[in-house]
Design a protein around this motif. Structure first.
Motif, short mmCIF file in Angstrom:
data_model
loop_
_atom_site.label_atom_id
_atom_site.label_comp_id
_atom_site.label_asym_id
_atom_site.label_seq_id
_atom_site.Cartn_x
_atom_site.Cartn_y
_atom_site.Cartn_z
N LEU A 141 37.88 48.16 39.90
CA LEU A 141 36.89 48.17 40.79
C LEU A 141 35.57 47.51 40.64
O LEU A 141 34.81 47.48 39.58
CB LEU A 141 36.65 49.61 41.29
N CYS A 142 35.22 46.73 41.83
CA CYS A 142 33.83 46.23 41.86
C CYS A 142 33.23 46.56 42.96
O CYS A 142 34.00 46.68 43.98
CB CYS A 142 34.16 44.48 41.83
N ARG A 143 31.98 47.05 42.77
CA ARG A 143 31.32 47.55 44.22
C ARG A 143 30.22 46.69 44.49
O ARG A 143 29.48 47.12 45.70
CB ARG A 143 30.38 48.99 43.66
N CYS A 144 30.03 45.43 44.24
CA CYS A 144 29.07 44.83 44.79
C CYS A 144 29.76 43.31 45.17
O CYS A 144 29.31 42.58 46.10
CB CYS A 144 27.83 44.87 44.15
N THR A 145 30.52 42.72 44.42
CA THR A 145 30.59 41.31 44.46
C THR A 145 31.77 40.97 45.66
O THR A 145 31.60 40.10 46.33
CB THR A 145 31.34 40.55 43.23
N GLY A 146 32.58 41.76 45.68
CA GLY A 146 33.71 41.65 46.51
C GLY A 146 34.83 40.90 45.66
O GLY A 146 34.51 40.55 44.43
N TYR A 147 36.01 40.86 45.89
CA TYR A 147 37.17 40.53 44.99
C TYR A 147 37.35 39.06 44.99
O TYR A 147 37.98 38.13 44.11
CB TYR A 147 38.45 40.99 45.19
N ALA A 148 37.18 38.10 46.28
CA ALA A 148 37.23 36.70 46.36
C ALA A 148 36.97 35.80 45.38
O ALA A 148 37.70 35.14 44.79
CB ALA A 148 37.11 36.39 47.80
N PRO A 149 35.72 36.06 45.04
CA PRO A 149 35.24 35.22 43.93
C PRO A 149 35.86 35.44 42.51
O PRO A 149 36.03 34.44 41.64
CB PRO A 149 33.63 35.55 43.85
N ILE A 150 36.26 36.72 42.40
CA ILE A 150 36.86 37.12 41.13
C ILE A 150 38.23 36.26 41.05
O ILE A 150 38.69 35.84 40.05
CB ILE A 150 37.00 38.30 40.65
N VAL A 151 38.99 36.41 42.09
CA VAL A 151 40.34 35.85 42.14
C VAL A 151 40.17 34.13 42.06
O VAL A 151 41.02 33.52 41.31
CB VAL A 151 40.91 36.09 43.62
N ALA A 152 39.11 33.70 42.50
CA ALA A 152 38.73 32.39 42.65
C ALA A 152 38.62 31.96 41.36
O ALA A 152 38.89 30.87 40.68
CB ALA A 152 37.67 31.94 43.51
N ALA A 153 37.98 32.65 40.36
CA ALA A 153 37.36 32.36 39.15
C ALA A 153 38.74 32.29 38.32
O ALA A 153 39.08 31.39 37.42
CB ALA A 153 36.53 33.45 38.43
N VAL A 154 39.56 33.30 38.54
CA VAL A 154 40.94 33.45 37.55
C VAL A 154 41.74 32.23 38.04
O VAL A 154 42.35 31.44 37.05
CB VAL A 154 41.53 34.55 37.72
N GLU A 155 41.76 31.84 39.15
CA GLU A 155 42.59 30.75 39.70
C GLU A 155 41.97 29.28 39.26
O GLU A 155 42.77 28.43 38.86
CB GLU A 155 42.88 30.80 41.30
N SER A 156 40.70 29.44 39.22
CA SER A 156 39.90 28.18 38.66
C SER A 156 40.43 27.73 37.10
O SER A 156 40.28 26.67 36.76
CB SER A 156 38.56 28.06 38.71
N VAL A 157 40.67 28.73 36.48
CA VAL A 157 40.80 28.61 34.77
C VAL A 157 42.49 28.19 35.17
O VAL A 157 42.51 27.30 34.11
CB VAL A 157 40.90 30.01 34.18
N ASN A 158 43.32 28.58 35.88
CA ASN A 158 44.57 27.99 35.93
C ASN A 158 44.54 26.46 36.41
O ASN A 158 45.36 25.72 35.66
CB ASN A 158 45.25 28.56 36.91
N LEU A 159 43.79 26.22 37.15
CA LEU A 159 43.64 24.73 37.86
C LEU A 159 43.27 23.88 36.35
O LEU A 159 43.71 22.74 36.25
CB LEU A 159 42.50 24.72 38.90
N SER A 160 42.08 24.43 35.82
CA SER A 160 41.63 23.49 34.74
C SER A 160 42.61 23.49 33.70
O SER A 160 42.68 22.52 32.81
CB SER A 160 40.19 24.15 34.30
N THR A 161 43.39 24.55 33.32
CA THR A 161 44.64 24.49 32.39
C THR A 161 45.35 23.40 32.64
O THR A 161 45.89 22.61 31.90
CB THR A 161 45.11 26.00 32.18
N GLU A 162 45.85 23.35 34.02
CA GLU A 162 46.84 22.48 34.45
C GLU A 162 46.29 21.10 34.48
O GLU A 162 47.17 20.26 34.18
CB GLU A 162 47.28 22.77 35.88
N GLU A 163 45.00 20.80 34.68
CA GLU A 163 44.32 19.55 34.65
C GLU A 163 44.55 18.94 33.15
O GLU A 163 44.67 17.93 33.11
CB GLU A 163 42.86 19.53 35.19
N GLN A 164 44.16 19.97 32.26
CA GLN A 164 44.25 19.38 30.92
C GLN A 164 45.74 19.14 30.33
O GLN A 164 45.67 18.54 29.45
CB GLN A 164 43.69 20.66 30.10
N SER A 165 46.74 19.67 31.20
CA SER A 165 48.08 19.65 30.38
C SER A 165 48.85 18.25 30.99
O SER A 165 48.05 17.52 31.66
CB SER A 165 48.94 20.62 30.70
#
Ligand code: FES
Ligand code: FES
Length: 165
Positions: A141-165
């Motif tokens: 649970l997060c009580r203040c940020t909301g979840y969209a930025p957290i999802v975006a952060a995890v997805e951006s790690v995916n993207l950067s990993t894909e770009e490196q491969s």
């Protein structure tokens, strides 16, 4: 007058962030309490202490665990990883960097738990689908940020990993 008999301390060996610790612990103490008070690893946050919020999530033998619910003596012989393990020589992990870049925290109280939860996910599935990321994040649970930025952060790690491969 009756006195409550003292419960003897239990010898417990924990490897925490790669460092071995030989401890003598009251069996009633949670892993979160021992990490924070005995080992001074205060990055692990304790919110509800009832298993509801996930802010106390650490990895035990690689699995995300709510450290407020696990007795420290139950982790005897285990390898524990806390949020402090993610930053090496002052360098943020890619996931921590992504949280920063995506503004995936406000007060930051929930952040160590999310970071450890998502670290375990990304080790298991380096490029999880959006629904899989959301399913995983639903544990905490997060009580203040909301979840969209957290999802975006995890997805951006995916993207950067894909770009490196
Ligand atoms: S403090 Fe452990 S789940 Fe909330
Ligand atoms: S950033 Fe404040 S609770 Fe999540």
């Amino acid at each position: 007058m009756t006195t409550t008999p003292e419960i003897p301390a239990v010898a417990t060996e924990l490897t925490v962030n790669g460092e071995p610790h030989a401890l003598h612990l009251e069996p009633r103490r949670s892993l979160a309490d021992v990490l924070r008070r005995d080992l001074r690893l205060t990055g692990t946050q304790v919110g509800c202490e009832t298993g509801a919020c996930g802010s106390c999530t650490v990895l035990v033998d690689g699995e995300p665990v709510r450290s407020c619910l696990l007795l420290a003596v139950q982790a005897d012989g285990c390898a524990v990883e806390t949020v402090e393990s993610l930053t090496v020589d002052g360098k943020l992990s890619p996931l921590q960097q992504a949280f920063s870049e995506q503004s995936a925290l406000q007060c930051g109280f929930c952040t160590p738990g999310f970071l450890m939860l998502c670290t375990a996910l990304l080790r298991e599935e380096p490029a999880p689908s959006g629904p899989r990321v959301r399913e995983c994040l639903s544990a905490n649970l997060c009580r203040c940020t909301g979840y969209a930025p957290i999802v975006a952060a995890v997805e951006s790690v995916n993207l950067s990993t894909e770009e490196q491969s």
